[in-house]
Write an enzyme that holds these catalytic residues in place. Structure first.
Site, PDB file in Angstrom:
ATOM      1  N   ASN A  57       0.759  -1.275   0.009  1.00 29.48           N
ATOM      2  CA  ASN A  57       0.125   0.221   0.084  1.00 29.48           C
ATOM      3  C   ASN A  57       0.862   1.042  -0.128  1.00 29.48           C
ATOM      4  OD1 ASN A  57      -2.341  -1.473   0.066  1.00 29.48           O
ATOM      5  ND2 ASN A  57      -2.479  -1.251   2.216  1.00 29.48           N
ATOM      6  N   ASP A  61      -5.802   0.180  -3.808  1.00 31.02           N
ATOM      7  CA  ASP A  61      -5.348   0.264  -5.219  1.00 31.02           C
ATOM      8  C   ASP A  61      -6.490   0.874  -5.956  1.00 31.02           C
ATOM      9  OD1 ASP A  61      -3.076  -0.791  -7.279  1.00 31.02           O
ATOM     10  OD2 ASP A  61      -5.137  -1.097  -8.240  1.00 31.02           O
ATOM     11  N   HIS A  62      -7.574   0.282  -6.091  1.00 32.91           N
ATOM     12  CA  HIS A  62      -8.661   1.025  -6.869  1.00 32.91           C
ATOM     13  C   HIS A  62      -8.985   2.284  -6.379  1.00 32.91           C
ATOM     14  CE1 HIS A  62      -8.703  -2.921  -8.732  1.00 32.91           C
ATOM     15  NE2 HIS A  62     -10.134  -2.949  -9.184  1.00 32.91           N
TER      16      HIS A  62
END
Length: 399
Positions: free
Chosen positions: A71, A139-140
């Site tokens: 992340n 991520d999205h």
């Protein structure tokens, strides 16, 4: 599969004390349990990704220390495009204006860096054994934010200016992303086609920046032999590819609905919030007494971009937690308020009840705060449920 289709079409149920929308936290107890069973399904069929990017990133990831959380890599990629967005906003605050050549070259480097880091985070997760639904959501979420900020950087490069074309270009960037997430929600996975936005699309935009640095941004405002600005040479292909990509997502969901013998209409209803967002935006821009898109283009797009990011994040939360998606929520309220404010002035030929600039600033700040609250709350729930950290790797996960 039937499991995904079943919980996806339960969006219209009543709000009860245990419903995700009824109270905080954002993920229900059952959703928390489902998180622990989530398995990612997807892939990239792009030949460029398969034969060039993936092998290259397999080597690059070896240079990362194993204690570096995926992340953190994702966030670093988003920071790259935010940096280029801020610098471009300084030189082209109204989505037009010629910046120094180095700015466009930097935008290209930042975008490719974002793409590379966006690929490396997943490889680092698999390398360290830390793949999780939180990583997919993070991520999205960053990708959703990038849709808006990178679209504005591209508008500034093409000299679009503060007009209706800016709204269209924002939609060109965001609509395919929403429907790709929508497809993933319904089918349980996302398989990018042989030519797609995250690979070929980003390379095309990066090339656009390099070309602009060499040729000069003024080129895009010059009229061609057809009487249109040269920017249309870019605008039209991107619009066509956006429409094709969205159609591809809809066809995939239709096939899934047909296979499971469920109503496609019910599936399409989940896109109503996005269509409502765009409709109100268009009506607001058309009726605004102060012409918000002309005077405050970035504030306007930041507002709708934040609302869009919240919509997509809620959809992704529903996906990873195998929960029904509740499309009708408070997310769109700010846009309906500013729309109603301008519509009142337009219909009654009078001054708007509330100054639009104050409304814009207030709702942008409110949207930032509520989006941050969503992110912090969900990350907190997921890290606790999965017994992981967001930006560090727990010792027991290190190899």
């Amino acid at each position: 599969n039937a499991e995904y289709m079943g919980r996806a079409l339960c969006f219209g149920g009543r709000v009860s004390s245990g419903c995700i929308c009824a109270k905080m936290p954002y993920i229900s107890p059952q959703g928390i349990e489902n998180l622990k069973k989530y398995t990612y399904k997807g892939g990239d069929l792009s030949l460029i990704y398969k034969h060039i990017l993936s092998p290259l990133n397999d080597r690059l990831v070896e240079y990362f220390p194993r204690w570096l959380a995926p992340n953190t890599i994702t966030l670093a990629g988003l920071a790259c495009v935010i940096t280029s967005h801020i610098i471009m906003a300084y030189y082209a605050p109204d989505l037009q204006g010629v910046a120094p050549a180095w700015v466009y070259y930097m935008c290209a480097i930042c975008l490719i860096s974002y793409q590379t880091l966006d690929n490396l985070d997943g490889k680092q997760a698999r390398r360290t054994g830390t793949s999780s639904p939180l990583g997919l959501l993070f991520d999205h979420g960053c990708d959703a934010v990038n849709c808006t900020i990178s679209s504005m950087t591209m508008m500034s490069t093409l000299q679009v200016g503060p007009n209706y074309l800016a709204v269209i270009m924002w939609a060109i960037a965001t609509v395919p992303f929403f429907f790709a997430t929508w497809e993933e929600y319904f089918t349980g996975g996302l398989y990018l086609p042989i030519v797609n936005g995250p690979t070929e699309g980003l390379f095309a935009v990066a090339f656009l920046y390099v070309f602009t640095g060499w040729k000069g941004a003024a080129y895009w405002a010059e009229l061609n032999d057809f009487g249109f600005p040269n920017s249309y040479y870019v605008f039209i292909p991107f619009a066509v590819s956006s429409a094709f990509t969205t159609f591809y997502n809809i066809v995939n969901v239709y096939n899934s609905c047909k296979e499971q013998r469920v109503s496609m209409v019910s599936a399409l209803k989940l896109s109503v919030p996005l269509l409502g967002l765009i409709t109100v935006l268009v009506l607001w821009v058309a009726t605004s007494p102060v012409d918000v898109i002309a005077h405050y283009p970035r504030l306007t797009l930041w507002l709708v971009g934040l609302l869009f990011s919240k919509l997509v994040t809620h959809l992704m939360i529903a996906h990873v937690s195998h929960s029904p998606y509740e499309p009708f929520r408070k997310t769109l309220l700010p846009l309906f308020v500013v729309g109603a404010n301008s519509a009142y002035a337009f219909l009654f030929k009078t001054k708007a009840p509330i100054d639009e600039l104050y409304l814009l600033i207030g709702f942008v700040v409110l949207s930032i705060l509520t989006y941050l609250h969503l992110i912090v709350s969900v990350v907190g729930q997921m890290t606790e449920a999965l017994n992981i950290n967001c930006f560090t790797i727990k010792k027991k996960n290190k190899e």
